[in-house]
Design a protein around this motif. Structure first.
Motif, PDB file in Angstrom:
ATOM      1  N   VAL A  54     -75.319  36.681  39.301  1.00  0.00           N
ATOM      2  CA  VAL A  54     -74.968  35.256  39.279  1.00  0.00           C
ATOM      3  C   VAL A  54     -73.663  35.047  38.524  1.00  0.00           C
ATOM      4  O   VAL A  54     -72.810  34.226  38.918  1.00  0.00           O
ATOM      5  N   GLU A  55     -73.469  35.803  37.419  1.00  0.00           N
ATOM      6  CA  GLU A  55     -72.232  35.665  36.634  1.00  0.00           C
ATOM      7  C   GLU A  55     -71.013  36.036  37.477  1.00  0.00           C
ATOM      8  O   GLU A  55     -69.979  35.354  37.427  1.00  0.00           O
ATOM      9  N   LEU A  56     -71.110  37.104  38.262  1.00  0.00           N
ATOM     10  CA  LEU A  56     -69.987  37.491  39.113  1.00  0.00           C
ATOM     11  C   LEU A  56     -69.744  36.446  40.192  1.00  0.00           C
ATOM     12  O   LEU A  56     -68.585  36.081  40.474  1.00  0.00           O
ATOM     13  N   TRP A  57     -70.828  35.949  40.798  1.00  0.00           N
ATOM     14  CA  TRP A  57     -70.674  34.894  41.804  1.00  0.00           C
ATOM     15  C   TRP A  57     -69.939  33.685  41.219  1.00  0.00           C
ATOM     16  O   TRP A  57     -69.105  33.074  41.874  1.00  0.00           O
ATOM     17  N   GLN A  58     -70.266  33.369  39.970  1.00  0.00           N
ATOM     18  CA  GLN A  58     -69.639  32.212  39.334  1.00  0.00           C
ATOM     19  C   GLN A  58     -68.157  32.482  39.078  1.00  0.00           C
ATOM     20  O   GLN A  58     -67.307  31.599  39.288  1.00  0.00           O
ATOM     21  N   ARG A  59     -67.823  33.697  38.664  1.00  0.00           N
ATOM     22  CA  ARG A  59     -66.425  34.031  38.361  1.00  0.00           C
ATOM     23  C   ARG A  59     -65.552  33.982  39.613  1.00  0.00           C
ATOM     24  O   ARG A  59     -64.390  33.562  39.550  1.00  0.00           O
ATOM     25  N   VAL A  60     -66.101  34.437  40.742  1.00  0.00           N
ATOM     26  CA  VAL A  60     -65.288  34.482  41.970  1.00  0.00           C
ATOM     27  C   VAL A  60     -65.388  33.203  42.790  1.00  0.00           C
ATOM     28  O   VAL A  60     -64.791  33.101  43.863  1.00  0.00           O
ATOM     29  N   GLY A  61     -66.151  32.192  42.319  1.00  0.00           N
ATOM     30  CA  GLY A  61     -66.229  30.909  43.017  1.00  0.00           C
ATOM     31  C   GLY A  61     -67.284  30.848  44.108  1.00  0.00           C
ATOM     32  O   GLY A  61     -67.426  29.817  44.773  1.00  0.00           O
ATOM     33  N   TYR A  62     -68.053  31.926  44.289  1.00  0.00           N
ATOM     34  CA  TYR A  62     -69.044  31.931  45.367  1.00  0.00           C
ATOM     35  C   TYR A  62     -70.222  31.013  45.041  1.00  0.00           C
ATOM     36  O   TYR A  62     -70.788  30.375  45.942  1.00  0.00           O
ATOM     37  N   LEU A  63     -70.593  30.926  43.764  1.00  0.00           N
ATOM     38  CA  LEU A  63     -71.745  30.107  43.389  1.00  0.00           C
ATOM     39  C   LEU A  63     -71.498  28.637  43.723  1.00  0.00           C
ATOM     40  O   LEU A  63     -72.412  27.947  44.194  1.00  0.00           O
ATOM     41  N   GLN A  64     -70.265  28.182  43.505  1.00  0.00           N
ATOM     42  CA  GLN A  64     -69.947  26.790  43.840  1.00  0.00           C
ATOM     43  C   GLN A  64     -70.028  26.582  45.349  1.00  0.00           C
ATOM     44  O   GLN A  64     -70.484  25.525  45.818  1.00  0.00           O
TER      45      GLN A  64
END
Length: 588
Positions: free
Chosen positions: A533-543
């Motif tokens: 989840v942290e990586l997804w958030q860093r690369v903008g995928y979570l948004q």
């Protein structure tokens, strides 16, 4: 005082008592007797005067034992180091000359400094990449090497002019008819006594007793009458008086670049051997090895050794495994071996000179037999053919090429195999066991009868890492899920076993999300791990995905996704696998 000694030398200090001291003293005697002919021969192989082999068996042995990690590894001169030193220094100076000796000692100090630095920088973790399969292959290959190189002494044949396993076997095949009966008799007698005592009286010092029996038989056979009939048995012969003395090695500055490159090569050779031997012995003893401490200990042994007329040393397989087999309990066995060597040479030279070389060859063969571990190879074949192949290739390489290259080859093969395995993570299609009252989640492929599946929602479980090497496999699988006409447009990924992803994997999930939404569906995740989840958030995928597409439980996930399914399809559906489907009107 004990706590201070434990911090300096290791936790083995607390194990020292009267029983361990007795065991180490006995093992030390055998170590001293084994290194006598080897030290003399290896120094000659390195292009140095014979006594330098004995110097190398004393000072580095003590330092490496006290400051290293392994309780059983015995350092000293080795065949590989001797050959490597000879081949690298021979072009720089006349072999055996004072200049050659100074270069050898200077290179030894440089090798020690590099080894120590590796340990201080805590780069010993690199040793963890030597896999158990590669280690098994190395150990078995080394056992075969011990046997092959012991055959000339066992048969009473002169040493061959050329080195290498293939050349040695060819030489043995040519000279087999010239084998000395007396030498074979002494070797066979020694070997039988060792194996019988090891089986019937395991607490007895079988190797020491076997060596004594072989020496007595050789003395009898070398009497004038029997020698004419059976042939004379070769013995160790006269031994030079030794006493290591301090001497700062001269290092010509103009030779520094050449010596530096030589030292780097020798460091790789020495460390590769030392850590592999330490792990091989530790596998048998159950001891945990601290690679960084082992490297620091080996480094100190070469730094100090180079200042006391010793050339490059490292863990010796021919001494470490006999040391363990002889019952050594702590590193003091190696210290005692050095002390015994000094005393033996000083006071019992004539007796030591009569030790037969076939008896020493027989002791090494007994050690080699215990290393082969046929049962372990059989289990490896049954459990993993890939690991068996890695071990077999490493064993063959150990016998045919340089030892450090064989270790490197086995490690590379292990890493390649690991990368191949991890590049194909398991993806399981999940469903409900509709035959059970609790209706638990199950892997659909594990159930003998077909399970009903929602036509709008596909559920899969990811198991393993999704990284750049696995992206192609996972992308193909996800593409196959979308390919059939009328396939489920929504996908729920149970991701708690997806341990790791990288940026390439984040791009993969981004592409899957875009594709499903373009087709009127969506993508959801159940319990992805926090680092994911942290990586997804860093690369903008979570948004882009939306936090409402990540669920803490399967029940919440299905209840939420159910509200987003196409009700027209639900109205015509006859499967209705979810609990939420009960609220739907009867099928049209």
């Amino acid at each position: 005082m004990t706590d201070f000694a434990s911090r300096v030398f290791g936790t083995w200090v607390r194990r020292v008592d009267a029983q361990t001291l007795r065991a180490d003293l006995v093992a030390g005697i055998l170590g001293a007797l084994l290194v006598l002919p080897q030290g003399l021969a290896f120094a000659t192989l390195a292009g140095l005067p014979p006594e330098y082999g004995l110097y190398t068996a004393i000072v580095p042995c003590v330092i490496a034992a006290l400051f290293g990690s392994s309780w059983h590894v015995v350092s000293g001169p080795t065949n590989a180091n001797s050959l490597a030193l000879f081949t690298t220094l021979a072009p720089l100076a006349v072999v055996g000359s004072p200049a050659y000796i100074q270069l050898a000692l200077a290179v030894t100090v440089m090798v020690g400094a590099m080894q120590w630095l590796i340990g201080v920088l805590k780069l010993g973790g690199l040793a963890n990449f030597i896999s158990p399969s590669a280690l098994r292959g190395f150990t078995s290959g080394a056992a075969a090497l011990i046997v092959v190189h012991s055959l000339t002494d066992l048969f009473g044949l002169p040493a061959p002019a050329e080195h290498g396993t293939a050349r040695l076997l060819y030489y043995l095949a040519q000279q087999l008819g010239s084998a000395q009966p007396a030498a074979l008799l002494v070797g066979a007698c020694t070997l039988v006594i060792v194996l019988v005592l090891r089986r019937l009286l395991p607490r007895w010092p079988s190797m020491l007793i076997g060596l004594a029996a072989g020496t007595a038989l050789a003395t009898l056979l070398n009497s004038d009458h029997l020698a004419l009939q059976w042939g004379r048995v070769a013995v160790v012969g006269s031994i030079p008086t030794i006493w290591p003395h301090f001497h700062w090695p001269a290092m010509p500055l103009q030779r520094l670049p050449e010596l530096l490159s030589i030292a780097i090569a020798l460091t790789i050779v020495a460390l590769g051997q030392s850590i592999s031997i330490a792990k091989a012995v530790a596998e048998r003893s159950g001891q945990a090895i601290d690679a960084n401490r082992e490297f620091r200990g080996q480094g100190l042994s070469n730094i100090v050794g180079g200042m006391f007329s010793s050339y490059v040393s490292c863990g010796s397989l021919n001494r470490s495994l006999p040391n363990y087999e002889a019952g050594a309990r702590t590193p003091l066995a190696a210290v005692f071996a050095s002390a015994w060597l000094l005393l033996l040479v000083a006071f019992t030279g004539p007796v030591l000179a009569s030790i037969p070389t076939p008896a020493i060859a027989a002791l090494l063969m007994a050690v080699a037999w215990s290393l082969l571990d046929v049962a372990g190879w059989r289990r490896l074949w049954q459990h993993s053919r890939q690991d068996f192949a890695i071990a077999a290739i490493t064993a063959l390489a150990t016998m045919t090429i340089r030892i450090e290259m064989a270790i490197l080859l086995g490690t590379i093969l292990s890493l390649v195999t690991y990368l191949y395995r991890t590049s194909r993570p398991f993806i399981r299609v999940m469903g409900f066991d509709s035959m059970s009252a609790e209706r638990p989640f199950v892997v659909r492929a594990d159930v003998p009868q077909p399970l009903d599946e929602c036509p709008q929602l596909k559920m899969i479980r990811m198991e393993g890492e999704v990284y750049f090497g696995a992206v192609s496999h996972v992308a193909d699988y996800l593409g196959d899920l979308r390919a059939p006409a009328g396939s489920a447009k929504h996908l729920l990924v149970m991701a708690k076993s997806m341990n790791f992803i990288d940026v390439a994997a984040a791009d993969l999930w981004r592409a899957e999300l875009v594709s499903r939404r373009a087709n009127g569906g969506d993508l959801y995740f159940h319990r992805p791990r926090p680092p994911v989840v942290e990586l997804w958030q860093r690369v903008g995928y979570l948004q882009q995905l939306g936090s409402d597409h990540i669920f803490p439980t399967k029940r919440i996930a299905i209840a939420t996704i159910f509200q987003r399914l196409d009700r027209d399809i639900c109205a015509r559906c006859s499967v209705r696998v979810f609990e939420e489907c009960k609220q739907l009107p009867p099928r049209m």
